[in-house]
Design a protein around this motif. Structure first.
Motif, PDB file in Angstrom:
ATOM      1  N   GLU A 294      -3.676  14.499  -1.091  1.00  0.00           N
ATOM      2  CA  GLU A 294      -2.639  13.586  -1.537  1.00  0.00           C
ATOM      3  C   GLU A 294      -1.247  14.107  -1.218  1.00  0.00           C
ATOM      4  O   GLU A 294      -0.350  13.331  -0.858  1.00  0.00           O
ATOM      5  CB  GLU A 294      -2.784  13.359  -3.048  1.00  0.00           C
ATOM      6  CG  GLU A 294      -1.807  12.332  -3.596  1.00  0.00           C
ATOM      7  CD  GLU A 294      -2.035  12.053  -5.071  1.00  0.00           C
ATOM      8  OE1 GLU A 294      -1.197  11.344  -5.655  1.00  0.00           O
ATOM      9  OE2 GLU A 294      -3.036  12.556  -5.627  1.00  0.00           O
TER      10      GLU A 294
ATOM     11  N   ARG B 163       1.531   4.236  -3.175  1.00  0.00           N
ATOM     12  CA  ARG B 163       1.276   5.666  -2.993  1.00  0.00           C
ATOM     13  C   ARG B 163       2.561   6.481  -2.905  1.00  0.00           C
ATOM     14  O   ARG B 163       2.550   7.641  -2.498  1.00  0.00           O
ATOM     15  CB  ARG B 163       0.402   5.885  -1.756  1.00  0.00           C
ATOM     16  CG  ARG B 163      -1.069   5.521  -2.080  1.00  0.00           C
ATOM     17  CD  ARG B 163      -1.834   5.096  -0.856  1.00  0.00           C
ATOM     18  NE  ARG B 163      -3.196   4.705  -1.250  1.00  0.00           N
ATOM     19  CZ  ARG B 163      -3.500   3.541  -1.827  1.00  0.00           C
ATOM     20  NH1 ARG B 163      -2.534   2.676  -2.107  1.00  0.00           N
ATOM     21  NH2 ARG B 163      -4.762   3.262  -2.155  1.00  0.00           N
TER      22      ARG B 163
ATOM     23  N   ALA C 179      -6.216   8.248   3.818  1.00  0.00           N
ATOM     24  CA  ALA C 179      -5.995   8.782   2.467  1.00  0.00           C
ATOM     25  C   ALA C 179      -7.206   9.581   1.989  1.00  0.00           C
ATOM     26  O   ALA C 179      -7.063  10.573   1.248  1.00  0.00           O
ATOM     27  CB  ALA C 179      -5.696   7.634   1.504  1.00  0.00           C
ATOM     28  N   ALA C 180      -8.406   9.146   2.393  1.00  0.00           N
ATOM     29  CA  ALA C 180      -9.615   9.858   1.986  1.00  0.00           C
ATOM     30  C   ALA C 180      -9.815  11.136   2.778  1.00  0.00           C
ATOM     31  O   ALA C 180     -10.590  12.024   2.372  1.00  0.00           O
ATOM     32  CB  ALA C 180     -10.830   8.945   2.156  1.00  0.00           C
TER      33      ALA C 180
ATOM     34  N   TRP D  78       0.843  -1.213   0.000  1.00  0.00           N
ATOM     35  CA  TRP D  78       0.000   0.000   0.000  1.00  0.00           C
ATOM     36  C   TRP D  78       0.872   1.255   0.000  1.00  0.00           C
ATOM     37  O   TRP D  78       0.617   2.209  -0.728  1.00  0.00           O
ATOM     38  CB  TRP D  78      -0.936  -0.030   1.201  1.00  0.00           C
ATOM     39  CG  TRP D  78      -2.016   1.017   1.190  1.00  0.00           C
ATOM     40  CD1 TRP D  78      -3.270   0.899   0.670  1.00  0.00           C
ATOM     41  CD2 TRP D  78      -1.924   2.343   1.722  1.00  0.00           C
ATOM     42  NE1 TRP D  78      -3.993   2.063   0.840  1.00  0.00           N
ATOM     43  CE2 TRP D  78      -3.173   2.977   1.491  1.00  0.00           C
ATOM     44  CE3 TRP D  78      -0.927   3.075   2.367  1.00  0.00           C
ATOM     45  CZ2 TRP D  78      -3.437   4.288   1.880  1.00  0.00           C
ATOM     46  CZ3 TRP D  78      -1.206   4.382   2.751  1.00  0.00           C
ATOM     47  CH2 TRP D  78      -2.441   4.979   2.511  1.00  0.00           C
TER      48      TRP D  78
ATOM     49  N   GLU E  44      -6.796   3.600   4.300  1.00  0.00           N
ATOM     50  CA  GLU E  44      -7.628   4.134   3.218  1.00  0.00           C
ATOM     51  C   GLU E  44      -8.484   5.288   3.736  1.00  0.00           C
ATOM     52  O   GLU E  44      -8.713   6.283   3.026  1.00  0.00           O
ATOM     53  CB  GLU E  44      -8.524   3.027   2.645  1.00  0.00           C
ATOM     54  CG  GLU E  44      -7.789   1.991   1.809  1.00  0.00           C
ATOM     55  CD  GLU E  44      -7.325   2.539   0.457  1.00  0.00           C
ATOM     56  OE1 GLU E  44      -7.587   3.723   0.141  1.00  0.00           O
ATOM     57  OE2 GLU E  44      -6.660   1.779  -0.282  1.00  0.00           O
ATOM     58  N   GLN E  45      -8.938   5.169   4.975  1.00  0.00           N
ATOM     59  CA  GLN E  45      -9.702   6.267   5.576  1.00  0.00           C
ATOM     60  C   GLN E  45      -8.821   7.506   5.742  1.00  0.00           C
ATOM     61  O   GLN E  45      -9.266   8.638   5.545  1.00  0.00           O
ATOM     62  CB  GLN E  45     -10.268   5.845   6.933  1.00  0.00           C
ATOM     63  CG  GLN E  45     -11.287   4.720   6.870  1.00  0.00           C
ATOM     64  CD  GLN E  45     -11.777   4.324   8.248  1.00  0.00           C
ATOM     65  OE1 GLN E  45     -11.837   5.158   9.151  1.00  0.00           O
ATOM     66  NE2 GLN E  45     -12.134   3.055   8.402  1.00  0.00           N
TER      67      GLN E  45
ATOM     68  N   VAL F 215      -4.913  -1.934   6.141  1.00  0.00           N
ATOM     69  CA  VAL F 215      -5.086  -1.180   4.899  1.00  0.00           C
ATOM     70  C   VAL F 215      -6.386  -0.388   4.916  1.00  0.00           C
ATOM     71  O   VAL F 215      -6.441   0.777   4.472  1.00  0.00           O
ATOM     72  CB  VAL F 215      -5.051  -2.147   3.694  1.00  0.00           C
ATOM     73  CG1 VAL F 215      -5.484  -1.429   2.417  1.00  0.00           C
ATOM     74  CG2 VAL F 215      -3.656  -2.737   3.518  1.00  0.00           C
ATOM     75  N   GLY F 216      -7.443  -0.975   5.425  1.00  0.00           N
ATOM     76  CA  GLY F 216      -8.723  -0.280   5.479  1.00  0.00           C
ATOM     77  C   GLY F 216      -8.648   1.007   6.285  1.00  0.00           C
ATOM     78  O   GLY F 216      -9.227   2.043   5.904  1.00  0.00           O
TER      79      GLY F 216
END
Length: 492
Positions: free
Chosen positions: A276, A245, A271-272, A241, A268-269, A264-265
């Motif tokens: 970036e 990125r 990253a959201a 991951w 992902e939160q 990872v989940g």
């Protein structure tokens, strides 16, 4: 009712105790002593001052000793010439001058009765050499057992101290290492904070970063326990991951995130939530936060372990408590297990089967811990590093007593030596590894000092020592009985 009758020297000579005396000595005994006739009932009471020496001429008697709240019969006889009472009066103050048992008369019986002072004088005057030999034997045995007993306790203390030092050193060293690492991480956090403060991040972005930091710290507390394979799989997933990125050295960051329970989940939160351009800075800031939390947890765990060990040592030694008091036997057992933890190898399974409904009982805590130490240490040695150690507590049905069982799955005690294991100086251990007093001392502490019982059942693969202790203590507290108190006064 006691009837006194004239003494007959010729009749005294028919008793084995007096058959070798001269006419003058028999006359002296008849002059100083007396013949007394006793109906059924109590002749002497355990614990009373030993004022008289009794020799049975005819009749029947029994001897009992107090164990907990029960009187246990240890002898019953109608043999002429058996003696009870102040048999050790010739030793004077060097021996306890109290009756060491209760004697009951079961049918009308005649006794020759002599005062303790007269009996002591006769023995010392008529048999001076024998008295010196008996004194040497009795007092020498006392001194020898006392000295070796102290040595036994010192050896046990040395072994426990070495183990405790080792157990304390591990968490202390871990705390020192964690503190050093924490100082390094805090320094990096300060540098990172300076970078963030000098960057182009606005207030909203900083608030978002702080919120992520708080969530990450909370996640550490909820981190699951993972197997090595599960942890490795998650690290590979996180490394991939990070690489996808463009986050540098992701393989170095992954272990910290996995250990903290972040997958990872969760990332992902993150990253959201952030831009970036902020993602790598946020991830590295979170990494410092997670490392700091993990290091603080390590320090907390280490210092808690140290506190637990110190508390166990304090409980074990009872150093800040009265010698005799009401205690929870489970606390004593647990503190002993902690003190012996270094000897409990990974291949030894400890099974604690406690009846937590048992009441606290009056005991000599430090000395009872010595009993647990001897029994548990023997069990561990018997299993030679592999097996099951069982510590069980139960209440004795229909009796005001509790049972403490310590069992092992070792080879068992050979039948030919089971009856000898409580003998002073008897040991099956190699020369230099045991004094042979561990079980002897344990027996004295349990039976003599606590008025309880110590027994063993053994067969190959299963040996269980059972310690039975009264729930209520004796009316008076006495010192540990000396070796001589258990001999001579019994009806022979």
């Amino acid at each position: 009712m006691v009837q006194t009758k004239p003494c007959d020297a010729a009749e005294l000579r028919t008793l084995f105790l007096f058959e070798k005396l001269t006419d003058a000595q028999l006359g002296w005994l008849c002059e100083r002593g007396r013949i007394e006739m006793y109906e059924t009932g109590q002749l002497i009471a355990e614990g009373d001052p030993a004022t008289c020496f009794f020799v049975l001429i005819d009749g029947s008697l029994s001897m009992t000793r107090r164990v907990g709240n029960e009187d246990v019969e240890i002898n019953r006889t109608d043999q002429r010439g058996v003696y009870v009472g102040a048999w050790a009066s010739y030793l004077g103050e060097r021996s306890s001058q109290r009756y060491n048992a209760t004697v009951l008369v079961h049918r009308p019986s005649r006794f020759f009765v002599l005062s303790a002072d007269d009996f002591a004088a006769a023995v010392r005057d008529w048999f001076p050499m024998a008295v010196h030999l008996l004194e040497g034997l009795f007092l020498g045995a006392q001194q020898r057992e006392s000295t070796v007993g102290q040595r036994e306790r010192l050896l046990a203390l040395g072994s426990l101290s070495a183990g405790l030092t080792h157990e304390l050193n591990n968490p202390a060293a871990a705390a020192v290492r964690a503190t050093s690492s924490l100082r390094d991480r805090v320094m990096h956090m300060r540098n990172k904070l300076a970078t963030i403060a000098g960057g182009a991040w606005d207030r909203h972005q900083l608030e978002t970063l702080i919120q992520l930091q708080q969530r990450a710290a909370e996640q550490v507390a909820k981190a699951p326990d993972l197997s090595p394979l599960e942890a490795s799989d998650r690290e590979d997933a996180l490394s991939a991951w990070f690489d996808d990125r463009g986050i540098r050295d992701g393989f170095q960051l992954a272990p910290t995130f996995v250990q903290s329970g972040i997958d990872v989940g969760w990332l992902e939160q993150v990253a959201a939530t952030v831009d970036e351009a902020m993602l790598e800075g946020a991830v590295r800031w979170l990494n410092y936060t997670l490392e700091t939390e993990l290091l603080m947890n390590e320090i907390e765990d280490s210092t808690t372990r140290i506190s637990t060990l110190v508390a166990a040592a304090k409980q074990y030694s009872q150093m800040d408590r009265a010698p005799y008091q009401v205690l929870d036997v489970h606390e004593l057992l647990d503190s002993t297990l902690v003190m012996l933890s270094r000897k409990i190898t990974p291949d030894v399974q400890v099974v604690k089967d406690y009846d937590r409904s048992l009441p606290q009982i009056p005991v000599y805590g430090a000395e009872l811990n010595q009993v647990w130490t001897n029994l548990i240490d023997n069990a561990l040695q018997a299993m030679d590093g592999a097996g099951t150690l069982t510590v069980r507590t139960t209440r004795v049905p229909d009796q005001p007593m509790i049972d403490v069982e310590i069992g092992d799955t070792g080879p068992g005690i050979p039948a030919e030596i089971v009856t000898r294991i409580y003998e002073p100086f008897f040991t099956t251990k190699p020369v230099g590894e045991g004094t042979g007093l561990g079980l002897d001392i344990s027996w004295r502490i349990v039976v003599k000092k606590h008025h309880g019982d110590l027994s063993v059942q053994s067969r190959p693969g299963e040996t269980t020592f059972r310690v039975r202790l009264p729930i209520e203590g004796p009316a008076t507290v006495t010192a540990l009985v000396t070796p001589g108190d258990a001999i001579g006064g019994d009806a022979a």
